[in-house]
Design a protein around this motif. Structure first.
Motif, PDB file in Angstrom:
ATOM      1  N   ASP A   1     -29.579  13.746  -2.959  1.00  0.00           N
ATOM      2  CA  ASP A   1     -29.961  15.079  -3.012  1.00  0.00           C
ATOM      3  C   ASP A   1     -28.679  16.213  -3.480  1.00  0.00           C
ATOM      4  O   ASP A   1     -28.745  17.034  -4.061  1.00  0.00           O
TER       5      ASP A   1
ATOM      6  N   VAL B   1     -25.138  11.452  12.774  1.00  0.00           N
ATOM      7  CA  VAL B   1     -24.901  11.714  11.321  1.00  0.00           C
ATOM      8  C   VAL B   1     -26.090  10.846  10.436  1.00  0.00           C
ATOM      9  O   VAL B   1     -26.335  11.271   9.254  1.00  0.00           O
TER      10      VAL B   1
ATOM     11  N   ASP C   1     -18.999   5.592  12.266  1.00  0.00           N
ATOM     12  CA  ASP C   1     -18.683   4.085  11.808  1.00  0.00           C
ATOM     13  C   ASP C   1     -18.080   3.423  13.172  1.00  0.00           C
ATOM     14  O   ASP C   1     -17.755   2.216  12.973  1.00  0.00           O
TER      15      ASP C   1
ATOM     16  N   SER D   1     -21.229  15.824   3.534  1.00  0.00           N
ATOM     17  CA  SER D   1     -21.381  14.558   3.032  1.00  0.00           C
ATOM     18  C   SER D   1     -20.032  14.297   2.162  1.00  0.00           C
ATOM     19  O   SER D   1     -19.555  14.826   1.545  1.00  0.00           O
TER      20      SER D   1
HETATM   21  C1  UD1 Z   1     -19.911   7.517   3.977  1.00  0.00           C
HETATM   22  C2  UD1 Z   1     -18.872   6.126   4.388  1.00  0.00           C
HETATM   23  C3  UD1 Z   1     -19.794   5.421   5.526  1.00  0.00           C
HETATM   24  C4  UD1 Z   1     -19.966   6.394   6.664  1.00  0.00           C
HETATM   25  C5  UD1 Z   1     -20.392   7.729   6.207  1.00  0.00           C
HETATM   26  C6  UD1 Z   1     -20.580   8.853   7.535  1.00  0.00           C
HETATM   27  C7  UD1 Z   1     -18.149   5.340   2.507  1.00  0.00           C
HETATM   28  C8  UD1 Z   1     -18.104   4.247   1.463  1.00  0.00           C
HETATM   29  N1  UD1 Z   1     -18.877   5.246   3.348  1.00  0.00           N
HETATM   30  O1  UD1 Z   1     -20.815   7.331   3.330  1.00  0.00           O
HETATM   31  O2  UD1 Z   1     -19.165   4.408   6.034  1.00  0.00           O
HETATM   32  O3  UD1 Z   1     -20.969   5.861   7.840  1.00  0.00           O
HETATM   33  O4  UD1 Z   1     -19.703   8.194   5.163  1.00  0.00           O
HETATM   34  O5  UD1 Z   1     -19.186   9.145   7.743  1.00  0.00           O
HETATM   35  O6  UD1 Z   1     -17.067   6.027   2.537  1.00  0.00           O
HETATM   36  N2  UD1 Z   1     -27.010  12.845   2.982  1.00  0.00           N
HETATM   37  C9  UD1 Z   1     -27.938  13.421   2.514  1.00  0.00           C
HETATM   38  N3  UD1 Z   1     -28.088  13.717   1.167  1.00  0.00           N
HETATM   39  C10 UD1 Z   1     -27.104  13.463   0.452  1.00  0.00           C
HETATM   40  C11 UD1 Z   1     -26.062  12.530   0.857  1.00  0.00           C
HETATM   41  C12 UD1 Z   1     -25.895  12.470   2.106  1.00  0.00           C
HETATM   42  O7  UD1 Z   1     -29.048  13.680   3.147  1.00  0.00           O
HETATM   43  O8  UD1 Z   1     -27.186  13.691  -0.846  1.00  0.00           O
HETATM   44  C13 UD1 Z   1     -26.939  12.339   4.478  1.00  0.00           C
HETATM   45  C14 UD1 Z   1     -27.152  10.828   4.775  1.00  0.00           C
HETATM   46  O9  UD1 Z   1     -28.287  10.421   4.684  1.00  0.00           O
HETATM   47  C15 UD1 Z   1     -26.358  10.819   6.047  1.00  0.00           C
HETATM   48  C16 UD1 Z   1     -25.402  11.964   5.956  1.00  0.00           C
HETATM   49  O10 UD1 Z   1     -25.745  12.840   5.043  1.00  0.00           O
HETATM   50  O11 UD1 Z   1     -27.259  11.006   7.126  1.00  0.00           O
HETATM   51  C17 UD1 Z   1     -24.085  11.419   5.763  1.00  0.00           C
HETATM   52  O12 UD1 Z   1     -23.711  10.789   4.562  1.00  0.00           O
HETATM   53  P1  UD1 Z   1     -22.614  10.650   3.769  1.00  0.00           P
HETATM   54  O13 UD1 Z   1     -21.505  11.707   4.357  1.00  0.00           O
HETATM   55  O14 UD1 Z   1     -22.924  11.287   2.347  1.00  0.00           O
HETATM   56  O15 UD1 Z   1     -22.306   9.335   3.715  1.00  0.00           O
HETATM   57  P2  UD1 Z   1     -21.638   8.258   2.714  1.00  0.00           P
HETATM   58  O16 UD1 Z   1     -20.561   8.941   1.604  1.00  0.00           O
HETATM   59  O17 UD1 Z   1     -22.912   7.776   2.055  1.00  0.00           O
END
Ligand code: UD1
Length: 414
Positions: A108, A310, A288, A146
């Motif tokens: 989102d 997170v 991580d 994010s």
């Molecule tokens: C990246 C890393 C992953 C790490 C994570 C958090 C890569 C390839 N992966 O994943 O190893 O564990 O960061 O440090 O770099 N969220 C939302 N909506 C969104 C996007 C994210 O609610 O549109 C939430 C996710 O569900 C989660 C949190 O935000 O709870 C963190 O997500 P995000 O930082 O986006 O992680 P990734 O980029 O997927």
């Protein structure tokens, strides 16, 4: 030697789509996730040569704009092509990653931010499809820092009309590397590594050559592998500045660490003390490394309280650690780790990448043999792990063949 960072390499590979021509990346880890991203790039029309740790990506003038389910469900980072494809093609169709073993992980924030820049999205049979007649720079305030959303907005903004400002941006080192790489490609980006990133859109970008930095999460995992066996290790290529909070927690547990000319050295020769910690976006304690740190604290003296901030559910490893005699109780977002004097080897099952390596770490410190099933989760992100552990003195009868098979048996490195 710590390998190149998975989470940098994947983003740099996706960002290479922003410029027509030949991008060259060095120090790319030969891990399953990198091979999945190779498949994604090939699917959209790029050709990829990967010899040793050097990858050459040839990007054509016209790209296909779809990242299919078969690839996205193998690895969520496939969604990192969304920004580059929208910016270059005005169209992107990316399979929704769906849930995974560490939580629901929606898109989102990506959708909302790119929507503000002029893309419109709709869902179509499990795909998120975005179109735009041209992106425009805007001020984007992310509700949560994010990493994926920051990266997609950052890459999309490089070719947008005007200035984009991302507030509450993720600050991880891989964002800084991505921004450096984009600047080498001709983008105008400032502020990466702080919570406000500014991007002035340019007309076009050119391919670049870039060296992937060392992987801080692999460094932390290997450090904990050594500490779980009450040993020491020098992590060649590791950078202490990226692991500040993690290293301070190791020190609080009674471990010693110091920066050396070549990397970081850690060691411990007694049972660690219990330590509380809470995961947070960078520069906080990395989510991580949560699972691996729990594996280490299972045999600490005292009770540690671990808070996961997170991801909504990232404790699948806890039940498996229990099979090895650990005393860990999960209550909502917290795990209460009551240290026991030692763990016992047991058959256990990996459910995700970092949880899987946590089981390997626990097994190294446990009395007797362990078998970690579903090790393919770990192969996604750790290059030559069995070999590296053997060099640390561990007796690992990993199925080394399985390890290299997982790294794309059909892949032609040329
Ligand atoms: C990246 C890393 C992953 C790490 C994570 C958090 C890569 C390839 N992966 O994943 O190893 O564990 O960061 O440090 O770099 N969220 C939302 N909506 C969104 C996007 C994210 O609610 O549109 C939430 C996710 O569900 C989660 C949190 O935000 O709870 C963190 O997500 P995000 O930082 O986006 O992680 P990734 O980029 O997927």
């Amino acid at each position: 030697m710590v390998s190149g960072a998975k989470n940098s390499a994947l983003k740099l590979m996706a960002a290479s789509l922003l410029a027509e021509g030949r991008t060259v990346l060095a120090n790319v880890p030969r891990i399953a996730d990198v091979f999945t991203m190779t498949d994604v790039l090939r699917h959209v029309g790029a050709s990829v040569d990967f010899l040793g740790d050097v990858m050459a990506i040839e990007v054509p003038g016209q790209l296909n704009s779809e990242a299919p389910y078969e690839l996205v469900h193998r690895m969520r980072a496939s969604v990192n092509v969304l920004g580059p494809l929208l910016a270059r093609q005005g169209h992107a169709r990316v399979a929704m990653p769906g849930g995974c073993n560490i939580g629901s992980r929606p898109l989102d924030l990506h959708e909302e931010a790119l929507g503000r820049m002029g893309a419109s999205f709709h869902f179509d049979h499990g795909y998120l499809e975005g179109v735009t007649s041209g992106l425009t720079g805007r001020r984007i305030v992310l509700e949560f820092p994010s990493r994926g959303a920051t990266e997609n907005v950052l890459t999309a903004a490089t070719l947008a009309r005007g200035r984009t400002v991302i507030d509450n941006a993720a600050r991880e080192p891989d964002i800084v590397d991505l921004a450096r790489f984009l600047c080498q490609m001709g983008a105008q980006v400032s502020g990466a590594g702080t919570s406000t990133i500014e991007i002035e859109g340019v007309e076009a970008m050119t391919p670049a050559t870039y060296r992937v930095p060392s992987d801080p999460i692999e460094a932390g995992s290997l450090a904990l592998a050594a500490l779980a066996t009450r040993g020491e290790v020098e992590l060649l290529g590791a950078r202490a500045a990226e692991l500040d909070v993690f290293l301070s927690k190791l020190a609080a547990s009674g471990a010693r660490w110091r920066s050396t000319v070549a990397g970081v050295e850690v060691g411990i020769d007694h049972r660690p003390n219990a330590v509380d910690f809470a995961t947070l976006p960078y520069p906080g304690f990395p989510t991580d490394l949560q699972a691996q740190m729990i594996a280490y604290l299972c045999t600490a003296d005292g009770t540690s309280i671990v808070t996961e901030n997170v991801f909504e559910s990232r404790f699948a490893h806890v039940a498996e650690l229990g099979r090895m005699g650990a005393d860990v109780r999960v209550e909502g977002h917290q795990a209460v780790v009551r240290g026991v004097p030692r763990l016992e080897g047991a058959p256990v099952t990996a459910h995700d990448l970092r949880g899987g390596v946590a089981l390997v770490i626990a097994a190294l410190g446990a009395e007797g043999d362990s078998v970690v099933h579903d090790i393919h989760h770990v192969e996604r992100g750790y290059e030559d792990l069995p070999d590296k552990l053997r060099r640390l003195g561990a007796e690992v009868e990993a199925e080394v063949e399985a390890w290299s098979d997982a790294v794309d048996p059909s892949f032609d490195p040329l």
